[in-house]
Design a protein around this motif. Sequence first.
Motif, PDB file in Angstrom:
ATOM      1  N   UNK A 170      -2.494  12.565   0.608  1.00  0.00           N
ATOM      2  CA  UNK A 170      -1.381  12.540   1.568  1.00  0.00           C
ATOM      3  C   UNK A 170      -1.903  12.280   2.980  1.00  0.00           C
ATOM      4  N   UNK A 171      -3.058  12.854   3.312  1.00  0.00           N
ATOM      5  CA  UNK A 171      -3.662  12.616   4.625  1.00  0.00           C
ATOM      6  C   UNK A 171      -4.338  11.249   4.686  1.00  0.00           C
ATOM      7  N   UNK A 172      -4.895  10.824   3.551  1.00  0.00           N
ATOM      8  CA  UNK A 172      -5.584   9.533   3.474  1.00  0.00           C
ATOM      9  C   UNK A 172      -4.608   8.369   3.601  1.00  0.00           C
ATOM     10  N   UNK A 173      -3.434   8.493   2.944  1.00  0.00           N
ATOM     11  CA  UNK A 173      -2.409   7.443   3.005  1.00  0.00           C
ATOM     12  C   UNK A 173      -1.056   8.060   3.354  1.00  0.00           C
ATOM     13  N   UNK A 174      -0.892   8.459   4.629  1.00  0.00           N
ATOM     14  CA  UNK A 174       0.385   9.071   5.029  1.00  0.00           C
ATOM     15  C   UNK A 174       1.571   8.126   4.912  1.00  0.00           C
ATOM     16  N   UNK A 175       1.280   6.811   4.823  1.00  0.00           N
ATOM     17  CA  UNK A 175       2.376   5.848   4.637  1.00  0.00           C
ATOM     18  C   UNK A 175       2.944   5.919   3.229  1.00  0.00           C
ATOM     19  N   UNK A 176       2.144   6.429   2.294  1.00  0.00           N
ATOM     20  CA  UNK A 176       2.612   6.600   0.909  1.00  0.00           C
ATOM     21  C   UNK A 176       3.042   8.041   0.685  1.00  0.00           C
ATOM     22  N   UNK A 177       2.209   8.959   1.177  1.00  0.00           N
ATOM     23  CA  UNK A 177       2.527  10.371   1.027  1.00  0.00           C
ATOM     24  C   UNK A 177       2.409  10.856  -0.403  1.00  0.00           C
ATOM     25  N   UNK A 178       3.254  11.810  -0.749  1.00  0.00           N
ATOM     26  CA  UNK A 178       3.228  12.422  -2.086  1.00  0.00           C
ATOM     27  C   UNK A 178       4.589  12.276  -2.752  1.00  0.00           C
ATOM     28  N   UNK A 213       4.133  -0.214  -4.871  1.00  0.00           N
ATOM     29  CA  UNK A 213       5.556  -0.221  -4.494  1.00  0.00           C
ATOM     30  C   UNK A 213       6.353   0.792  -5.312  1.00  0.00           C
ATOM     31  N   UNK A 214       5.861   1.119  -6.516  1.00  0.00           N
ATOM     32  CA  UNK A 214       6.520   2.142  -7.340  1.00  0.00           C
ATOM     33  C   UNK A 214       6.353   3.503  -6.684  1.00  0.00           C
ATOM     34  N   UNK A 215       5.112   3.818  -6.267  1.00  0.00           N
ATOM     35  CA  UNK A 215       4.845   5.121  -5.660  1.00  0.00           C
ATOM     36  C   UNK A 215       5.410   5.241  -4.246  1.00  0.00           C
ATOM     37  N   UNK A 216       5.681   4.094  -3.629  1.00  0.00           N
ATOM     38  CA  UNK A 216       6.353   4.130  -2.322  1.00  0.00           C
ATOM     39  C   UNK A 216       7.868   4.091  -2.478  1.00  0.00           C
ATOM     40  N   UNK A 217       8.302   4.042  -3.749  1.00  0.00           N
ATOM     41  CA  UNK A 217       9.731   3.998  -4.072  1.00  0.00           C
ATOM     42  C   UNK A 217      10.427   2.878  -3.307  1.00  0.00           C
ATOM     43  N   UNK A 218       9.751   1.723  -3.279  1.00  0.00           N
ATOM     44  CA  UNK A 218      10.299   0.550  -2.598  1.00  0.00           C
ATOM     45  C   UNK A 218      11.480   0.018  -3.406  1.00  0.00           C
ATOM     46  N   UNK A 219      12.663   0.168  -2.851  1.00  0.00           N
ATOM     47  CA  UNK A 219      13.896  -0.122  -3.588  1.00  0.00           C
ATOM     48  C   UNK A 219      13.980  -1.570  -4.070  1.00  0.00           C
ATOM     49  N   UNK A 220      13.588  -2.513  -3.221  1.00  0.00           N
ATOM     50  CA  UNK A 220      13.690  -3.928  -3.575  1.00  0.00           C
ATOM     51  C   UNK A 220      12.794  -4.268  -4.768  1.00  0.00           C
ATOM     52  N   UNK A 221      11.550  -3.801  -4.724  1.00  0.00           N
ATOM     53  CA  UNK A 221      10.629  -4.086  -5.825  1.00  0.00           C
ATOM     54  C   UNK A 221      10.981  -3.328  -7.096  1.00  0.00           C
ATOM     55  N   UNK A 222      11.509  -2.119  -6.942  1.00  0.00           N
ATOM     56  CA  UNK A 222      11.940  -1.359  -8.115  1.00  0.00           C
ATOM     57  C   UNK A 222      13.075  -2.074  -8.838  1.00  0.00           C
ATOM     58  N   UNK A 223      13.966  -2.684  -8.091  1.00  0.00           N
ATOM     59  CA  UNK A 223      15.055  -3.439  -8.705  1.00  0.00           C
ATOM     60  C   UNK A 223      14.520  -4.634  -9.495  1.00  0.00           C
ATOM     61  N   UNK A 224      13.506  -5.284  -8.940  1.00  0.00           N
ATOM     62  CA  UNK A 224      12.875  -6.414  -9.643  1.00  0.00           C
ATOM     63  C   UNK A 224      12.237  -5.927 -10.943  1.00  0.00           C
ATOM     64  N   UNK A 225      11.533  -4.806 -10.866  1.00  0.00           N
ATOM     65  CA  UNK A 225      10.882  -4.235 -12.055  1.00  0.00           C
ATOM     66  C   UNK A 225      11.919  -3.885 -13.113  1.00  0.00           C
ATOM     67  N   UNK A 226      12.996  -3.236 -12.697  1.00  0.00           N
ATOM     68  CA  UNK A 226      14.040  -2.846 -13.649  1.00  0.00           C
ATOM     69  C   UNK A 226      14.688  -4.073 -14.301  1.00  0.00           C
TER      70      UNK A 226
END
Length: 344
Positions: A170-178, A213-226
């Motif tokens: 979480x500290x290493x990649x605060x842009x991703x977090x937990x 993008x999955x772990x960042x819960x990126x909505x646009x990419x998740x829609x593509x995956x689904x």
Amino acid sequence: MNQNKENEYVSDVQGYFTNKCMSSTRSTSLHEENTMKFSRSNNLFEQKQQEYEKELKRKWSEVAKDWQRNKRDVKVFQLAEFGIPISARKQIWPLIVGNKLQITKELYNILQTQSKTFKLDQRKPLGRLSSFNHIKQDLGRTFKNESLQKIFHPGGPLSENLQSILEVFCLYRPDIGYVQGMTYVGSILLTYFDDYQAFVIFSSLITHPQLISIFMLDEQNLQIIFQQFEKLIKLNIPQVHKLFKQYNINCTNYLLDWILTLFAKPLNPDIVGRIWDRMLFNGTHILWKCGIAVLKILYPKFKDQEKTLQSLKNPDIKDDDLLQEMKSINYPFEVQEVLGNIEL
């Protein structure tokens, strides 16, 4: 009853019980003989299994000695199809994953020290650092598997180790977090590695170009995956695709849970190890093949919406059945190209 008839009756009764006892003795003897045969057969199977494991471990040790030369060998990829022995994963997985992020032990120790005294400034939230505060409380409610509960729940032998690598990340990649699914990924790795090595592989998996993008819960990419996954369902198991439409079930009901944990939540740890063997060697498309194979096996249990959702949440699947089914999945180039090129 006269004396002769009485004697005759007693003789008949004695004869009956004598025959019953002899029959019972023969039956018991036969049962014992069969039990001994089964025991010998079982011991022989276990012995052969141990010899097989030992031979596989020896082969992987040979592969590891000259990894740079062997890692692209077709025979090594074929060997991976049989799975990497549990005892050899500690040596092989770090070689496959490497350390492309150049995470040094010193960096890990620095971040670990910072994590112990870290306090979030609520007035100036940075990225997704606020998720740091959810890690400890999640450990107490995440695992449903009894064996994992004993190890990773608060007070368990590896509970603090898991909390540590999640907080450090979480500290290493605060842009991703937990996100909650990370606990499962970390738990699998800690069953094989120390904290530092687990963290290196954990970070490599979470930041993988097709997974980040999955772990960042990126909505646009998740829609593509689904969308692509639904294409795979329609192509491989059209009857399931039809049922899901009927039951109003979509990928958000089950797939996100599966892939956020790299299948470590719905499946038992043993089979997860075998799936990860293939994923690390062959790429993330193994995850999508695994998902379709799970649906194919579960299909007979999809009787109604409630039973379907329950089966998707807690799939009861045998290791060999799943691995065998994965081999027959149709994974067309157009889907592979889309999922293989997902980036933030």
